[in-house]
Design a protein around this motif. Structure first.
Motif, PDB file in Angstrom:
ATOM      1  N   UNK A  41       0.802  -1.226   0.000  1.00 32.38           N
ATOM      2  CA  UNK A  41       0.000   0.000   0.000  1.00 32.38           C
ATOM      3  C   UNK A  41       0.829   1.267   0.000  1.00 32.38           C
ATOM      4  N   UNK A  42       2.079   1.186   0.482  1.00 34.71           N
ATOM      5  CA  UNK A  42       2.953   2.354   0.503  1.00 34.71           C
ATOM      6  C   UNK A  42       3.648   2.574  -0.832  1.00 34.71           C
ATOM      7  N   UNK A  43       3.514   1.633  -1.752  1.00 42.67           N
ATOM      8  CA  UNK A  43       4.231   1.717  -3.021  1.00 42.67           C
ATOM      9  C   UNK A  43       3.332   2.008  -4.207  1.00 42.67           C
ATOM     10  N   UNK A  44       2.144   2.488  -3.942  1.00 41.30           N
ATOM     11  CA  UNK A  44       1.249   2.854  -5.032  1.00 41.30           C
ATOM     12  C   UNK A  44       1.720   4.198  -5.591  1.00 41.30           C
ATOM     13  N   UNK A  45       1.896   4.247  -6.894  1.00 40.48           N
ATOM     14  CA  UNK A  45       2.391   5.471  -7.520  1.00 40.48           C
ATOM     15  C   UNK A  45       1.204   6.337  -7.920  1.00 40.48           C
ATOM     16  N   UNK A  46       1.065   7.448  -7.205  1.00 40.79           N
ATOM     17  CA  UNK A  46       0.093   8.450  -7.599  1.00 40.79           C
ATOM     18  C   UNK A  46       0.823   9.369  -8.573  1.00 40.79           C
ATOM     19  N   UNK A  47       0.085  10.241  -9.243  1.00 41.42           N
ATOM     20  CA  UNK A  47       0.767  11.159 -10.154  1.00 41.42           C
ATOM     21  C   UNK A  47       1.818  11.942  -9.383  1.00 41.42           C
ATOM     22  N   UNK A  48       3.015  11.998  -9.921  1.00 39.97           N
ATOM     23  CA  UNK A  48       4.099  12.708  -9.269  1.00 39.97           C
ATOM     24  C   UNK A  48       4.816  13.568 -10.311  1.00 39.97           C
ATOM     25  N   UNK A  49       4.863  14.891 -10.085  1.00 44.60           N
ATOM     26  CA  UNK A  49       5.531  15.777 -11.031  1.00 44.60           C
ATOM     27  C   UNK A  49       7.033  15.910 -10.789  1.00 44.60           C
ATOM     28  N   UNK A  50       7.570  15.215  -9.788  1.00 45.05           N
ATOM     29  CA  UNK A  50       8.968  15.396  -9.381  1.00 45.05           C
ATOM     30  C   UNK A  50       9.762  14.108  -9.517  1.00 45.05           C
ATOM     31  N   UNK A  51       9.982  13.699 -10.767  1.00 44.60           N
ATOM     32  CA  UNK A  51      10.674  12.448 -11.078  1.00 44.60           C
ATOM     33  C   UNK A  51      11.953  12.758 -11.854  1.00 44.60           C
ATOM     34  N   UNK A  52      12.990  12.007 -11.540  1.00 40.69           N
ATOM     35  CA  UNK A  52      14.243  12.094 -12.293  1.00 40.69           C
ATOM     36  C   UNK A  52      14.556  10.717 -12.855  1.00 40.69           C
ATOM     37  N   UNK A  53      14.951  10.713 -14.124  1.00 40.36           N
ATOM     38  CA  UNK A  53      15.390   9.485 -14.783  1.00 40.36           C
ATOM     39  C   UNK A  53      16.801   9.717 -15.303  1.00 40.36           C
ATOM     40  N   UNK A  54      17.650   8.717 -15.139  1.00 42.43           N
ATOM     41  CA  UNK A  54      18.996   8.776 -15.690  1.00 42.43           C
ATOM     42  C   UNK A  54      19.076   7.822 -16.872  1.00 42.43           C
ATOM     43  N   UNK A  55      19.563   8.352 -17.992  1.00 40.31           N
ATOM     44  CA  UNK A  55      19.812   7.550 -19.194  1.00 40.31           C
ATOM     45  C   UNK A  55      21.322   7.385 -19.341  1.00 40.31           C
ATOM     46  N   UNK A  56      21.737   6.180 -19.590  1.00 45.32           N
ATOM     47  CA  UNK A  56      23.138   5.864 -19.847  1.00 45.32           C
ATOM     48  C   UNK A  56      23.215   5.335 -21.271  1.00 45.32           C
ATOM     49  N   UNK A  57      23.959   6.041 -22.111  1.00 45.27           N
ATOM     50  CA  UNK A  57      24.046   5.674 -23.534  1.00 45.27           C
ATOM     51  C   UNK A  57      22.651   5.531 -24.158  1.00 45.27           C
ATOM     52  N   UNK A  58      21.724   6.408 -23.740  1.00 43.31           N
ATOM     53  CA  UNK A  58      20.393   6.421 -24.317  1.00 43.31           C
ATOM     54  C   UNK A  58      19.383   5.484 -23.679  1.00 43.31           C
TER      55      UNK A  58
END
Length: 152
Positions: A41-58
């Motif tokens: 129940x603590x891991x349900x993803x509600x809409x979140x505008x504050x996300x960071x993704x790291x891409x390595x070689x695309x």
């Protein structure tokens, strides 16, 4: 090797974030099958505008996000680095980017929860200035939870 790393600010609707979170959940539940019902129940993803993704070689290889915990505090969530990208300092970069972003939005503190078997994560968080605190809601009474806090 000089790998091309790209850090992107996005939202929880980003397909790469959704895929990375799914990989995180598989990793956690394989390591902690007994806790799935307590924590799901603590891991349900509600809409979140504050996300960071790291891409390595695309390729999307790491993520993290934060949500507002109270008027002065954010909570780091969904920190994950794919196994093939570990050891490159990506988690530390994500934490720094998220803290800077939160600070720019007027927050003063960051809290997080991790599980007691996550020794590498606990060590990383301590290395970047987090200290262990009493468990905060909703983790009060959950013995496997380690809660931490830092001024940002």
């Amino acid at each position: 090797m000089n790998s091309k790393i790209e850090i992107t600010k996005t939202t929880s609707e980003n397909p790469n974030f959704i895929d990375l979170v799914a990989a995180l959940d598989v990793s956690l539940w394989s390591r902690y099958p007994e806790l799935k019902t307590n924590y799901w129940g603590n891991n349900i993803i509600e809409f979140n505008p504050n996300v960071i993704i790291v891409h390595l070689e695309g390729k999307a290889v790491a993520c993290g996000c934060f949500k507002k915990y109270d008027k002065n505090t954010i909570e780091l969530k969904r920190m994950f680095v794919s196994p093939e990208a570990r050891g490159l300092g990506l988690a530390k970069q994500i934490i720094q980017e998220l803290e800077l972003w939160a600070h720019e939005l007027g927050f003063s503190f960051s809290v997080l929860e991790t599980l007691d078997k996550q020794n590498q994560a606990i060590g990383l968080y301590q290395k970047v200035g987090y200290t262990i605190v009493d468990n905060y809601k909703p983790y009060v009474g959950l013995e496997n939870s380690i809660c931490m806090k830092k001024q940002i």
